[in-house]
Design a protein around this motif. Sequence first.
Motif, short mmCIF file in Angstrom:
data_model
loop_
_atom_site.label_atom_id
_atom_site.label_comp_id
_atom_site.label_asym_id
_atom_site.label_seq_id
_atom_site.Cartn_x
_atom_site.Cartn_y
_atom_site.Cartn_z
N ILE A 185 68.25 -28.22 -3.62
CA ILE A 185 68.36 -29.09 -4.78
C ILE A 185 68.45 -28.20 -6.02
N VAL A 186 69.48 -28.41 -6.82
CA VAL A 186 69.67 -27.64 -8.05
C VAL A 186 69.59 -28.61 -9.21
N MET A 187 68.68 -28.34 -10.15
CA MET A 187 68.47 -29.23 -11.28
C MET A 187 68.87 -28.52 -12.56
N SER A 188 69.45 -29.26 -13.47
CA SER A 188 69.76 -28.68 -14.77
C SER A 188 68.44 -28.40 -15.51
N PHE A 189 68.40 -27.33 -16.25
CA PHE A 189 67.18 -26.92 -16.96
C PHE A 189 67.39 -27.24 -18.43
N ASP A 190 67.06 -28.48 -18.82
CA ASP A 190 67.27 -28.93 -20.17
C ASP A 190 65.94 -29.06 -20.92
N GLY A 191 65.99 -29.64 -22.09
CA GLY A 191 64.79 -29.78 -22.91
C GLY A 191 63.73 -30.66 -22.29
N ILE A 192 64.15 -31.69 -21.56
CA ILE A 192 63.18 -32.59 -20.92
C ILE A 192 62.44 -31.84 -19.81
N THR A 193 63.18 -31.06 -19.02
CA THR A 193 62.57 -30.26 -17.96
C THR A 193 61.62 -29.22 -18.54
N THR A 194 62.08 -28.54 -19.59
CA THR A 194 61.24 -27.52 -20.24
C THR A 194 59.96 -28.15 -20.78
N ASN A 195 60.06 -29.30 -21.40
CA ASN A 195 58.89 -29.99 -21.94
C ASN A 195 57.90 -30.35 -20.83
N ALA A 196 58.40 -30.82 -19.70
CA ALA A 196 57.53 -31.18 -18.58
C ALA A 196 56.82 -29.95 -18.02
N ILE A 197 57.53 -28.83 -17.93
CA ILE A 197 56.92 -27.59 -17.42
C ILE A 197 55.85 -27.10 -18.39
N VAL A 198 56.14 -27.10 -19.67
CA VAL A 198 55.17 -26.67 -20.68
C VAL A 198 53.92 -27.55 -20.63
N TYR A 199 54.10 -28.86 -20.52
CA TYR A 199 52.97 -29.78 -20.45
C TYR A 199 52.10 -29.47 -19.23
N GLU A 200 52.73 -29.30 -18.07
CA GLU A 200 51.98 -29.04 -16.85
C GLU A 200 51.24 -27.70 -16.93
N LEU A 201 51.90 -26.66 -17.43
CA LEU A 201 51.23 -25.36 -17.55
C LEU A 201 50.08 -25.42 -18.54
N ASN A 202 50.26 -26.11 -19.66
CA ASN A 202 49.17 -26.24 -20.63
C ASN A 202 47.99 -27.00 -20.04
N THR A 203 48.27 -28.00 -19.23
CA THR A 203 47.20 -28.80 -18.61
C THR A 203 46.43 -27.98 -17.59
N VAL A 204 47.14 -27.28 -16.74
CA VAL A 204 46.50 -26.54 -15.64
C VAL A 204 45.91 -25.21 -16.10
N HIS A 261 42.31 -17.10 -13.48
CA HIS A 261 41.01 -17.70 -13.20
C HIS A 261 40.72 -18.70 -14.31
N THR A 262 40.51 -19.97 -13.95
CA THR A 262 40.28 -21.01 -14.95
C THR A 262 38.79 -21.16 -15.24
N GLN A 263 38.50 -21.92 -16.30
CA GLN A 263 37.10 -22.18 -16.64
C GLN A 263 36.40 -23.02 -15.59
N GLU A 264 37.18 -23.78 -14.81
CA GLU A 264 36.61 -24.58 -13.73
C GLU A 264 36.40 -23.75 -12.46
N ARG A 265 36.51 -22.44 -12.60
CA ARG A 265 36.34 -21.48 -11.49
C ARG A 265 37.36 -21.68 -10.38
N THR A 266 38.57 -21.98 -10.76
CA THR A 266 39.67 -22.13 -9.83
C THR A 266 40.58 -20.92 -9.96
N ASN A 267 41.01 -20.37 -8.83
CA ASN A 267 41.95 -19.26 -8.83
C ASN A 267 43.36 -19.81 -8.64
N ILE A 268 44.27 -19.37 -9.49
CA ILE A 268 45.66 -19.84 -9.46
C ILE A 268 46.57 -18.63 -9.47
#
Length: 72
Positions: A14-33, A55-62
């Motif tokens: 599956i190949v998806m276009s990398f547009d502003g909506i996709t970038t916004n969703a990635i930024v939101y997810e990374l900021n959350t996690v 290493h997150t404050q919740e002591r999770t390794n990512i």
Amino acid sequence: MDVEQGVTFEGGKIVMSFDGITTNAIVYELNTVLANARIEKIYVPNKSEIILSLHTQERTNIKLLISIDANN
């Protein structure tokens, strides 16, 4: 199977276009996690990839893989 606009299939992948909506969703997810996460180690397995061990404050390794390889 429904195919959304901007999504195509090439060689079974599956190949998806990398547009502003996709970038916004990635930024939101990374900021959350990764909010207030600390980098423990940085790995460079090859010239086109970096792996951040976090290493997150919740002591999770990512592990976050950052790749510039067009095939991944």
